[in-house]
Each structure stands twice: as structure tokens, then as C-alpha cells.
Design an enzyme around this catalytic site. Structure first.
Site, PDB file in Angstrom:
ATOM      1  N   ARG A 152       0.836  -1.215   0.000  1.00 58.48           N
ATOM      2  CA  ARG A 152       0.000   0.000   0.000  1.00 58.48           C
ATOM      3  C   ARG A 152       0.871   1.266   0.000  1.00 58.48           C
ATOM      4  O   ARG A 152       0.586   2.248   0.695  1.00 58.48           O
ATOM      5  CB  ARG A 152      -0.942   0.028   1.211  1.00 58.48           C
ATOM      6  N   SER A 220     -10.665  -0.417   3.573  1.00 61.85           N
ATOM      7  CA  SER A 220      -9.874  -0.733   4.770  1.00 61.85           C
ATOM      8  C   SER A 220      -9.363   0.570   5.373  1.00 61.85           C
ATOM      9  O   SER A 220      -8.681   1.339   4.687  1.00 61.85           O
ATOM     10  CB  SER A 220      -8.659  -1.580   4.400  1.00 61.85           C
ATOM     11  N   GLU A 316      -4.527   3.211   6.594  1.00 60.73           N
ATOM     12  CA  GLU A 316      -4.242   3.058   5.163  1.00 60.73           C
ATOM     13  C   GLU A 316      -4.777   4.282   4.417  1.00 60.73           C
ATOM     14  O   GLU A 316      -4.226   4.694   3.410  1.00 60.73           O
ATOM     15  CB  GLU A 316      -4.923   1.785   4.649  1.00 60.73           C
TER      16      GLU A 316
HETATM   17  P1  NAP Z   1     -10.106 -11.572   4.717  1.00 56.84           P
HETATM   18  O1  NAP Z   1     -10.303 -12.659   3.738  1.00 56.84           O
HETATM   19  O2  NAP Z   1     -11.001 -11.453   5.896  1.00 56.84           O
HETATM   20  O3  NAP Z   1      -8.615 -11.634   5.231  1.00 56.84           O
HETATM   21  C1  NAP Z   1      -8.148 -10.707   6.189  1.00 56.84           C
HETATM   22  C2  NAP Z   1      -6.752 -10.286   5.800  1.00 56.84           C
HETATM   23  O4  NAP Z   1      -5.905 -11.414   5.793  1.00 56.84           O
HETATM   24  C3  NAP Z   1      -6.718  -9.668   4.441  1.00 56.84           C
HETATM   25  O5  NAP Z   1      -6.625  -8.303   4.642  1.00 56.84           O
HETATM   26  C4  NAP Z   1      -5.536 -10.301   3.747  1.00 56.84           C
HETATM   27  O6  NAP Z   1      -4.427  -9.423   3.610  1.00 56.84           O
HETATM   28  C5  NAP Z   1      -5.077 -11.414   4.649  1.00 56.84           C
HETATM   29  N1  NAP Z   1      -5.213 -12.678   3.916  1.00 56.84           N
HETATM   30  C6  NAP Z   1      -6.316 -13.426   3.773  1.00 56.84           C
HETATM   31  N2  NAP Z   1      -6.037 -14.541   3.069  1.00 56.84           N
HETATM   32  C7  NAP Z   1      -4.740 -14.465   2.747  1.00 56.84           C
HETATM   33  C8  NAP Z   1      -3.871 -15.321   2.014  1.00 56.84           C
HETATM   34  N3  NAP Z   1      -4.300 -16.464   1.469  1.00 56.84           N
HETATM   35  N4  NAP Z   1      -2.585 -14.924   1.864  1.00 56.84           N
HETATM   36  C9  NAP Z   1      -2.142 -13.779   2.398  1.00 56.84           C
HETATM   37  N5  NAP Z   1      -2.918 -12.930   3.103  1.00 56.84           N
HETATM   38  C10 NAP Z   1      -4.203 -13.274   3.278  1.00 56.84           C
HETATM   39  O7  NAP Z   1     -10.089 -10.156   3.966  1.00 56.84           O
HETATM   40  P2  NAP Z   1     -11.305  -9.342   3.320  1.00 56.84           P
HETATM   41  O8  NAP Z   1     -11.665  -8.202   4.167  1.00 56.84           O
HETATM   42  O9  NAP Z   1     -12.401 -10.270   2.883  1.00 56.84           O
HETATM   43  O10 NAP Z   1     -10.596  -8.754   2.057  1.00 56.84           O
HETATM   44  C11 NAP Z   1     -10.292  -9.572   0.953  1.00 56.84           C
HETATM   45  C12 NAP Z   1      -9.286  -8.871   0.086  1.00 56.84           C
HETATM   46  O11 NAP Z   1      -9.778  -7.615  -0.363  1.00 56.84           O
HETATM   47  C13 NAP Z   1      -8.003  -8.588   0.839  1.00 56.84           C
HETATM   48  O12 NAP Z   1      -6.932  -8.848  -0.024  1.00 56.84           O
HETATM   49  C14 NAP Z   1      -8.101  -7.121   1.171  1.00 56.84           C
HETATM   50  O13 NAP Z   1      -6.836  -6.498   1.267  1.00 56.84           O
HETATM   51  C15 NAP Z   1      -8.842  -6.613  -0.031  1.00 56.84           C
HETATM   52  N6  NAP Z   1      -9.436  -5.330   0.251  1.00 56.84           N
HETATM   53  C16 NAP Z   1      -8.760  -4.245  -0.182  1.00 56.84           C
HETATM   54  C17 NAP Z   1      -9.262  -2.992   0.076  1.00 56.84           C
HETATM   55  C18 NAP Z   1      -8.487  -1.792  -0.381  1.00 56.84           C
HETATM   56  O14 NAP Z   1      -8.855  -0.686  -0.043  1.00 56.84           O
HETATM   57  N7  NAP Z   1      -7.404  -1.951  -1.133  1.00 56.84           N
HETATM   58  C19 NAP Z   1     -10.452  -2.839   0.785  1.00 56.84           C
HETATM   59  C20 NAP Z   1     -11.089  -3.956   1.231  1.00 56.84           C
HETATM   60  C21 NAP Z   1     -10.567  -5.203   0.957  1.00 56.84           C
HETATM   61  P3  NAP Z   1      -4.237  -8.394   2.372  1.00 56.84           P
HETATM   62  O15 NAP Z   1      -5.111  -7.237   2.702  1.00 56.84           O
HETATM   63  O16 NAP Z   1      -2.785  -8.069   2.461  1.00 56.84           O
HETATM   64  O17 NAP Z   1      -4.632  -9.091   1.126  1.00 56.84           O
END
Ligand code: NAP
Length: 331
Positions: A152, A220, A316
Site C-alpha cells: 500500500r 480498509s 491506510e
Molecule cells: P479476509 O479474507 O477477511 O482476510 C483478512 C486479511 O488477511 C486480508 O486483509 C488479507 O491481507 C489477509 N489474507 C487473507 N487470506 C490471505 C492469504 N491467502 N494470503 C495472504 N494474506 C491473506 O479479507 P477481506 O476483508 O475479505 O478482504 C479480501 C481482500 O480484499 C483482501 O486482499 C483485502 O486487502 C482486499 N481489500 C482491499 C481494500 C483496499 O482498499 N485496497 C479494501 C477492502 C478489501 P491483504 O489485505 O494483504 O490481502
């Protein structure tokens, strides 16, 4: 004064002295001197005050697709919506960006934050970023290395003083469809087309994340913290169900949303701000919230997570006050 409610996805009623829509590099050449703030659609920002300057909104469009050996080179205007670009590419059966589907915001903002989701980051496919330097009054371009992409983070985020307005990005996407399926909800699935993968990502996000068109939010709010292996092992002894994601650099990534949830801060409400019931990492405007209510709730969350886990969460989102970007610690 110009209303910025449509230009910050929290939907906060803040204003700027002036607002100029930028449709081309020619428009940028005419931007008057003085304090300016560059915005895409304001999907990753928190205004704490009315902005005492001019907001420049990136509305530079245009899309060019070139074939280049085994790859496609995609040149996309900085003001296009990232999700619109992905939809367009998928319709042409061009793959590589599907995991970023439904992320709000513009193409020009994507490299600044190095937006990422479901195991991919935009920086992985950036070939170059073209910008207009508002101080030197000339155009320039960075290759991937010069962009200094990190978690990020990027050169553009690290150097806001450079006032580089991103006019276009060039992406290199392979012709072969190689879906990235390491995340929960994707593993074990078979996707025959980029369209199918995109649909699945959209469905996963809809289940967990609020639609900013209906509920003000900036995705996020905090970054996922990275801790040492020792710290991660200590936490695992106390919380056996804690998700741990070991990183290539030897650190361990923790899920900020999980920490916030366990600290008792999921689906809470402070004034007119709250956290989302199915993803505690998202701070929402429950209706008519003021900036200070969002900040107060975020500070409360930081304290609760600190007290429970001895981990300091960092935002973030980027935070802007009356005179420009402000640091989280100064609030
Ligand atoms: P989640 O599945 O509840 O997982 C929580 C966190 O754990 C995520 O933030 C993700 O990190 C990490 N994670 C989960 N599985 C992983 C794997 N197999 N390997 C490595 N790291 C893992 O997360 P969620 O809220 O549903 O979000 C799903 C994805 O959407 C995530 O990648 C999240 O970053 C992304 N997202 C991005 C934004 C944004 O503003 N850019 C907003 C909302 C959600 P990472 O965040 O590093 O991937």
C-alpha cells in the site's frame, strides 16, 4: 467554496476553496499556482476540515490496447474508474486485473496506494506511470522500479511534496489466463474465463464490504500490521485461531480486521461513525458523521487493539486537513 461530498467516499460534508475537473494535460498546464490537492474519486481519503486550496479532480480518460508478443500493453487514462477498466478488459477477454474488481477509485490513484486485493497488487503489472509535474510544469514518466511499489505504498505516496499528477498508466498483461487463487473463496475453484473470476470477486466483496454509494466508507481504514516471527508465535500461544501470513521478508502479516474484531470493536457505533458488521476493518459513516467522529472512533480502535495485543495500527487512508496532508500522529 465547493462542496466535496461527492469527492470523498466517506460522504463527509467538507468543502474546498475551488475545484477543477482535469480532462487533459492541456488543462493541467493552465492550473494556477498555489495550494492544490489531487483527487481521483476520493475513495481512500479522510478530510478532517475544509480544504483551503484548489482540488484537482482527475478526469483524464482514454484507453489503448496494444498487442506486444505474449502480452498486451494497456494504456489507461488516470481518470478512468479502475473497476470500469477491469470490466472493459474482461469483456475483451483480457485477464490479469480481475482480483482487483470492485475496488472503488480511479486508475490514476491505483499506483499511489499500490492498491491490492485477493493476492495481487497493481504494481505487479505496472509497466510505467506517466504524470504531469505541477511544479516543474512538464510531463514525465516512471518505470516500475522508479515507482518503488511496496505494501500500500509507492514513490508517489512517499513524496507528496513532488505534486505529480498521474495522467496515464501502462500495464503489461499476459495473454494467457493465469488466475490467482490463493485466497479463501477462490482456492479450489475452476474459472474458465476472466469474467467468471471477476464475478466471484465481486460476489465475495459484496458479502463483506459496504457499498460506498449506500454507506460512506473508505475501504480498509487501517493497514495490516507486520510483526516479527517471535511476536507472531507469542500471539499464537494466546490466540490459537489468529490468522498468520508469513511474508517473504521474514515478517508475519496479521489481519487488522481480525485484531479489531477480537478487541471488541466490530459493529460498534461512536456518535455517527461505526465499524462494519461483517468487516471490522472498515469504518463507516452511519449518516451525517463529522470528520472528528471518524477520527475519534479510529483513535479508539487503535487504543483498544494496542491494549489487547500491544500492536499499533496505522491508517491506510490518507488524511487531509485545511492545508494538505496531515500525519495520523498529529491528530
Ligand atoms: P479476509 O479474507 O477477511 O482476510 C483478512 C486479511 O488477511 C486480508 O486483509 C488479507 O491481507 C489477509 N489474507 C487473507 N487470506 C490471505 C492469504 N491467502 N494470503 C495472504 N494474506 C491473506 O479479507 P477481506 O476483508 O475479505 O478482504 C479480501 C481482500 O480484499 C483482501 O486482499 C483485502 O486487502 C482486499 N481489500 C482491499 C481494500 C483496499 O482498499 N485496497 C479494501 C477492502 C478489501 P491483504 O489485505 O494483504 O490481502
Amino acid at each position: 467554496m465547493q462542496d466535496l461530498s461527492a469527492y470523498n467516499s466517506f460522504g463527509l460534508h467538507v468543502r474546498a476553496e475551488d475545484l477543477i475537473m482535469i480532462h487533459s494535460v492541456e488543462d493541467l498546464k493552465k492550473v494556477p499556482g498555489g495550494q492544490v490537492l489531487i483527487l481521483g474519486r476520493g475513495s481512500d481519503v479522510l478530510f478532517t476540515d475544509d480544504y483551503q486550496g484548489t482540488v484537482l479532480v482527475n478526469d483524464i480518460r482514454g484507453l489503448q490496447v496494444e498487442e506486444c508478443g505474449d502480452d498486451y500493453l494497456i494504456k489507461a487514462g488516470g481518470g478512468l474508474l479502475l473497476d470500469g477498466l477491469i470490466e472493459d478488459l474482461v469483456a475483451r477477454n483480457i485477464s490479469g486485473l480481475e482480483n482487483l474488481s470492485a475496488i472503488p477509485g480511479t486508475v490514476g490513484a491505483a499506483p499511489i496506494q499500490n492498491v491490492g486485493a485477493y493476492g495481487m497488487e497493481i504494481g505487479q503489472v505496472v509497466e510505467s506511470v506517466t504524470f504531469y509535474d505541477l511544479d516543474r510544469r512538464c510531463a514525465g514518466s516512471f518505470d516500475k522500479e522508479q515507482c518503488e511499489f511496496g505494501y500500500r505504498n509507492s514513490y508517489f505516496k512517499k513524496h507528496p511534496e513532488r505534486r505529480l499528477f498521474i495522467t496515464e498508466i501502462t500495464l503489461r498483461l499476459t495473454r494467457e489466463f493465469k488466475p490467482k487463487l490463493s485466497y479463501h473463496g477462490l482456492e479450489g475453484h475452476i474459472f474458465e474465463t476472466p469474467y467468471q473470476l471477476r464475478e466471484q470477486i465481486i460476489a465475495l466483496r459484496r458479502k463483506k464490504l459496504p457499498d460506498p454509494k449506500k454507506v460512506g466508507n473508505a475501504g480498509s481504514f487501517f493497514k495490516n500490521p507486520q510483526v516479527s516471527t517471535e511476536k507472531a508465535q507469542d500471539l499464537k500461544k494466546i490466540y490459537p485461531d489468529i490468522p498468520l501470513y508469513p511474508q517473504a521478508d521474514g515478517t508475519v502479516k496479521l489481519a487488522a480486521g481480525w485484531l479489531i474484531d477480537k478487541a471488541g470493536c466490530r459493529n460498534i457505533t461512536h456518535g455517527r461513525a461505526g465499524t462494519w458488521e461483517s468487516q471490522a476493518l472498515v469504518i463507516v459513516n452511519r449518516g451525517g458523521a463529522c470528520p472528528h467522529e471518524i477520527v475519534a472512533l479510529a483513535k479508539y480502535i487503535v487504543c483498544e487493539v494496542m491494549n489487547r495485543f500491544s500492536i499499533i495500527l496505522e491508517p491506510e487512508v490518507r488524511i487531509y486537513g485545511a492545508r494538505g496532508e496531515v500525519s495520523w500522529n498529529s491528530l
